[in-house]
Design a protein around this motif. Structure first.
Motif, PDB file in Angstrom:
ATOM      1  N   MET A   1     -61.573  -3.850 -27.890  1.00 13.98           N
ATOM      2  CA  MET A   1     -61.831  -3.279 -26.612  1.00 13.98           C
ATOM      3  C   MET A   1     -62.761  -2.467 -26.091  1.00 13.98           C
ATOM      4  N   GLU A   2     -62.654  -2.946 -24.565  1.00 11.58           N
ATOM      5  CA  GLU A   2     -63.923  -2.623 -23.971  1.00 11.58           C
ATOM      6  C   GLU A   2     -63.969  -1.135 -24.106  1.00 11.58           C
ATOM      7  N   LEU A   3     -64.983   0.063 -24.087  1.00 16.72           N
ATOM      8  CA  LEU A   3     -65.046   1.189 -23.654  1.00 16.72           C
ATOM      9  C   LEU A   3     -65.735   1.432 -23.310  1.00 16.72           C
ATOM     10  N   LYS A   4     -66.767   0.660 -22.689  1.00 17.92           N
ATOM     11  CA  LYS A   4     -67.354   1.434 -21.157  1.00 17.92           C
ATOM     12  C   LYS A   4     -66.411   2.384 -20.327  1.00 17.92           C
ATOM     13  N   GLY A   5     -67.192   2.773 -19.584  1.00 16.61           N
ATOM     14  CA  GLY A   5     -65.790   3.963 -18.881  1.00 16.61           C
ATOM     15  C   GLY A   5     -64.938   4.553 -19.543  1.00 16.61           C
ATOM     16  N   LYS A   6     -64.484   4.200 -20.411  1.00 13.41           N
ATOM     17  CA  LYS A   6     -63.784   4.536 -21.364  1.00 13.41           C
ATOM     18  C   LYS A   6     -63.322   6.303 -21.704  1.00 13.41           C
ATOM     19  N   VAL A   7     -62.379   7.418 -21.176  1.00 11.19           N
ATOM     20  CA  VAL A   7     -62.212   8.335 -21.261  1.00 11.19           C
ATOM     21  C   VAL A   7     -61.746   8.754 -22.591  1.00 11.19           C
ATOM     22  N   VAL A   8     -62.846   9.248 -23.551  1.00 16.07           N
ATOM     23  CA  VAL A   8     -61.782   9.691 -25.064  1.00 16.07           C
ATOM     24  C   VAL A   8     -61.693  11.054 -25.180  1.00 16.07           C
ATOM     25  N   LEU A  25     -69.703   6.448 -29.807  1.00 12.91           N
ATOM     26  CA  LEU A  25     -68.448   5.791 -28.849  1.00 12.91           C
ATOM     27  C   LEU A  25     -69.374   6.221 -27.399  1.00 12.91           C
ATOM     28  N   ALA A  26     -69.990   7.337 -27.431  1.00 17.58           N
ATOM     29  CA  ALA A  26     -70.795   7.428 -26.357  1.00 17.58           C
ATOM     30  C   ALA A  26     -72.116   6.743 -26.642  1.00 17.58           C
ATOM     31  N   GLY A  27     -72.456   5.687 -26.966  1.00 20.22           N
ATOM     32  CA  GLY A  27     -73.585   5.116 -27.263  1.00 20.22           C
ATOM     33  C   GLY A  27     -72.662   3.443 -27.124  1.00 20.22           C
ATOM     34  N   LEU A  28     -71.363   3.387 -26.629  1.00 15.75           N
ATOM     35  CA  LEU A  28     -70.786   2.262 -26.667  1.00 15.75           C
ATOM     36  C   LEU A  28     -70.865   2.209 -24.790  1.00 15.75           C
ATOM     37  N   GLY A  29     -71.107   3.064 -24.277  1.00 15.67           N
ATOM     38  CA  GLY A  29     -71.011   3.321 -22.390  1.00 15.67           C
ATOM     39  C   GLY A  29     -69.491   4.040 -22.717  1.00 15.67           C
ATOM     40  N   ALA A  30     -68.852   4.773 -23.648  1.00 14.55           N
ATOM     41  CA  ALA A  30     -67.822   5.488 -23.240  1.00 14.55           C
ATOM     42  C   ALA A  30     -67.768   6.818 -23.035  1.00 14.55           C
ATOM     43  N   LEU A  31     -66.984   7.803 -22.612  1.00 16.42           N
ATOM     44  CA  LEU A  31     -66.922   9.262 -22.262  1.00 16.42           C
ATOM     45  C   LEU A  31     -66.130  10.261 -23.289  1.00 16.42           C
TER      46      LEU A  31
END
Length: 244
Positions: A1-8, A25-31
């Protein structure tokens, strides 16, 4: 699953599994967005990750609704709800039974999950789908004689995930339960004596399982997280059907 930019959205995000998940998650570019009753823990972590902390008592339906509204207002939508807040009970059903302790545990571990699902669904539907991950427990899959109330509400969480998965599948909303065995969190504080030398999970292992669960694309599943075991959904035996 591409997590960059995903809001969690993460409940119980101030410490333990929730905090470790937010950092990863933050390290993977998620929010990641943090919710907790512990503002002293949650606000500094949110500042560290340059994100939002929303105070939330999961026992209150309105708190979960307000938290999701704040997430959508800040980030424009919601992709994943990680309903992770939970407590141990120390409550048996004999002479030591305390109705207030019982009600608190059920309110946080079960009502809080139900309220979180209800609050998150409109935002996930507006996104065209997404994921809801419920923190269950191996106590919801196996007997737990020294924490029967905890086992009962976690078994309910597992049943909820298994039922909601197929209920929302056509809408692209996946619902699964993550079921760690004993992990190094505050929940262990009152259980350590009973556990003896039972192997304890590092929280980073639980985060690994969470990411594997998201990547699987499955729904209506319960994923055990047990030391030394591969990450995969639990295979429930079929229940007996009616005989003609």
């Amino acid at each position: 699953m591409e997590l960059k930019g995903k809001v969690v959205w993460i409940t119980g995000g101030a410490n333990g599994i929730g905090a470790a998940t937010a950092r990863r998650l933050a390290g993977l570019g998620a929010l990641p967005v943090l919710s907790d009753v512990d503002a002293e823990g949650g606000q500094p972590l949110a500042a560290e990750l340059d994100t939002l902390f929303v105070p939330c008592d999961v026992r209150e339906h309105a708190d979960s609704v307000r938290a999701v509204e704040a997430v959508v207002e800040r980030f424009g939508g919601l992709d994943v709800a990680f309903l992770n807040a939970g407590v141990s009970t120390g409550c048996d059903l004999g002479e030591g039974f305390d109705p207030e302790v019982y009600r608190r545990a059920m309110s946080i571990n079960l009502d809080g999950v139900v309220y979180g699902v209800n609050a998150a669904l409109p935002a996930l539907r507006a996104r065209g789908g997404g994921d809801i991950v419920l923190t269950g427990s191996m106590g919801g899959l196996a007997p737990m004689p020294y924490e029967p109330v905890y086992a009962a509400n976690k078994a309910a969480v597992v049943a909820l995930a298994r039922s909601l998965g197929p209920a929302y599948a056509e809408e692209g909303v996946r619902v699964n339960a993550l079921c760690p065995s004993f992990a190094e969190t505050r929940i262990l504080d009152r259980l350590r004596d009973a556990l003896g030398d039972f192997p304890i999970l590092d929280v980073e292992t639980v985060v690994d399982a969470f990411l594997n669960l998201l990547a699987s694309g499955g729904t209506g599943q319960a994923w055990p997280v047990v030391p030394g075991r591969e990450f995969e959904p639990f295979r429930f035996r079929g229940v007996p059907g009616p005989r003609v």
